[in-house]
Design an enzyme around this catalytic site. Structure first.
Site, PDB file in Angstrom:
ATOM      1  N   ASP A  79       0.601  -1.410   0.151  1.00  0.00           N
ATOM      2  CA  ASP A  79       0.007  -0.118   0.021  1.00  0.00           C
ATOM      3  C   ASP A  79       0.789   1.269  -0.035  1.00  0.00           C
ATOM      4  OD1 ASP A  79       0.897  -0.186   2.607  1.00  0.00           O
ATOM      5  OD2 ASP A  79      -0.849   0.965   3.175  1.00  0.00           O
ATOM      6  N   GLU A 117       3.500   1.861   2.475  1.00  0.00           N
ATOM      7  CA  GLU A 117       4.668   0.566   2.511  1.00  0.00           C
ATOM      8  C   GLU A 117       4.523  -0.627   3.463  1.00  0.00           C
ATOM      9  OE1 GLU A 117       7.871   4.081   2.724  1.00  0.00           O
ATOM     10  OE2 GLU A 117       7.792   3.245   0.436  1.00  0.00           O
TER      11      GLU A 117
END
Ligand code: NOJ
Ligand code: NOJ
Length: 498
Positions: free
Chosen positions: A213, A216
């Site tokens: 995402d 991270e």
């Protein structure tokens, strides 16, 4: 062409009222004055963080340094941050009036184009050049691959970069510079020779892959990533048509449509909000609430004001319902939100973090998350943009999902009349004006929150401490400044009466 260093560009940009920043007590400003002064200060920092940079020696031309911070180490070019920040540079280009200003800004944008193409051609741990390697989240500031372990791939990056560069391509085509566009931005040949084409090919073939995402941390299927991927493909199809690449246009559009059902399933009608991640298959666990400001950022980063199809747009009642839940969660979670007024007795919006369970503080001694400037300013931008759209529409449809927000605005504006579910409120109805004004007032509350915790000299780091309110983590985060500038642009649109 005269080459300005990026640092000097900000001085060319005319921002009315910018000089007011010299005054010692920033707090005492009217908010409107502050927004102009802060925008100028933010532009200065933003351009200083773009290579070649006085703040970060060694940064290549066109690299966007996330922050000059060494601890935490943010001296990298993140593809996501770079695309968003260059979207703001493009906004300056669109607004520029003087030709020196336009020339300098275009120079910076084209350097970013070249740097980005080099990123695409650099083999990296996400995969080979021009293949899976496009999901690589970050590069060294000199353009080299980052070989350390990281949450990879992050497939929002190529979509965001394509969206920014497609806007640039249209502007150049409008100026009759098709040769430049074909050479550097979009050429139909496959394997791709140009940056936009390579990103669109990647997105159209890999949007179904799970990836990390935007924070991270979590691997899976993310609302944010899918929404910006859809946007890139829709815009990509329109550009492909304009470039005579009809077959590709049909393919990109078909893939954009194919993404839609996978986005829709993020709406949880029972809980009444958009769930950030589904089908988690790696990375961090324990995000029990499923609430994430990524949903609001998605609505902002996937919208093109005035001309898009309003798919999960800033006026979408599912987005607005999600914002209500996020704001409520953070209001209770962070101690600083107990303070609801600033020193001038003006209301402060809720300081917004990434998601309630966040542990990342950017400093060693704290293992709990904090409010972020870019998240708090995103709330301001959401409400300004929503006000602008509804005002242009001349009507607001009341729905069960947006009713909580409308009722909150009603209370804030001390309006007596109530709403019926499913009612259509038209311009001319006193409630209509109250809602538009209420949204703008709410946007101001969030800007004031950022101002309250920012530095009186105009610096913004990444976060402000949930208990003390002091700034922390990466200093002068480029994305923080970029988010202030775009929020202020949305605020200023009202006066231009679109
Ligand atoms: C650094 C990442 O950039 C950040 O988003 C994350 O929360 C921390 N690492 C912890 O995983
Ligand atoms: C951490 C954030 O989680 C991520 O979204 C961002 O790209 C990097 N920091 C760099 O700013």
């Amino acid at each position: 062409m005269v080459k300005h260093s990026n640092y000097s560009i900000w001085a060319l940009i005319a921002i009315a009222g910018a000089s007011a920043f010299a005054a010692p007590s920033a707090r005492a400003y009217e908010l409107g004055q502050w927004t102009q002064a802060q925008s100028a200060r933010s532009a200065q920092t933003l351009f200083r963080n773009i290579g070649p940079s006085t703040a970060v020696p060694g940064a290549a031309r066109g690299a966007v340094v996330a922050s000059p911070s060494r601890d935490p180490d943010y001296r990298y070019h993140w593809v996501r941050d770079g695309a968003l920040v260059m979207g703001t540079v493009l906004g300056f280009y669109e607004r520029a009036v003087k030709s020196a200003e336009k020339t300098a800004l275009l120079g910076t944008l084209l350097e970013f184009v070249d740097f980005s193409r080099r990123n695409q051609l650099t083999p990296n741990p996400s995969g080979p050049a021009d293949g899976l390697g496009l999901g690589e989240p970050k590069f060294m500031v000199d353009g080299g691959a980052f070989e350390g372990s990281w949450g990879r791939p992050q497939n929002d990056g190529p979509a965001l970069r394509a969206t920014t560069l497609i806007r640039l391509a249209h502007l150049l085509l409008d100026q009759g510079r098709e040769k430049l566009v074909r050479e550097k931005l979009y050429d139909p040949s496959v394997p791709a020779r140009t940056v936009i084409k390579a990103d669109l090919e990647f997105v159209s073939r890999h949007w179904g892959d799970s990836s990390f995402d935007l924070w991270e941390e979590v691997r899976g299927d993310h609302f944010y990533t899918r929404l910006v991927q859809r946007r890139a493909l829709m815009e990509g199809a329109a550009l492909a048509d304009r470039m005579g690449d009809g077959g590709a246009a049909r393919w990109y559009r078909s893939q954009a449509r194919a993404i839609e059902p996978t986005i829709e399933r993020h709406w949880d009608a029972n809980r009444g909000f958009v769930v950030a991640t589904l089908d988690r298959d790696g990375g961090l666990e324990g995000k029990a609430s499923d609430l994430d400001v990524a949903v609001i950022l998605g609505a902002l980063h996937a919208s093109s004001p005035g001309k898009d199809d309003r798919y999960f747009h800033v006026t979408d009642d599912r987005v607005l319902a999600t914002a209500e839940k996020i704001s409520e969660a953070f209001r209770k979670l962070y101690a600083i939100n107990g303070r609801e007024r600033d020193g001038d007795n003006q209301p402060l919006g809720v300081g917004i973090g990434r998601y309630p369970e966040d542990h990342y503080s950017g400093v060693a001694h704290q293992n709990s998350g904090n409010p972020w400037f870019l998240a708090t300013f995103a709330f301001a931008e959401l409400y300004y943009a929503c006000a602008n759209e509804w005002e242009a529409d001349g009507r607001i449809r009341v729905t069960p999902a947006n009713l909580p927000l409308l009722r909150r605005l009603k209370a804030r504006q001390r309006l007596r009349m109530d709403f019926e579910p499913k009612e259509l409120i038209r311009a001319g109805d006193p409630r209509f004006q109250a809602m538009i004004e209420g949204l703008r007032a709410l946007g101001d509350d969030y800007l004031r929150r950022g101002r309250f915790h920012g530095d009186p000299g105009g610096a913004f780091s990444e976060q402000f401490n949930r208990d003390s309110g002091y700034m922390q983590s990466a200093e002068e985060l480029t994305w923080s400044h970029s988010s202030l500038i775009t929020a202020v642009w949305a605020r200023d649109l009202r006066s231009r009466g679109r």
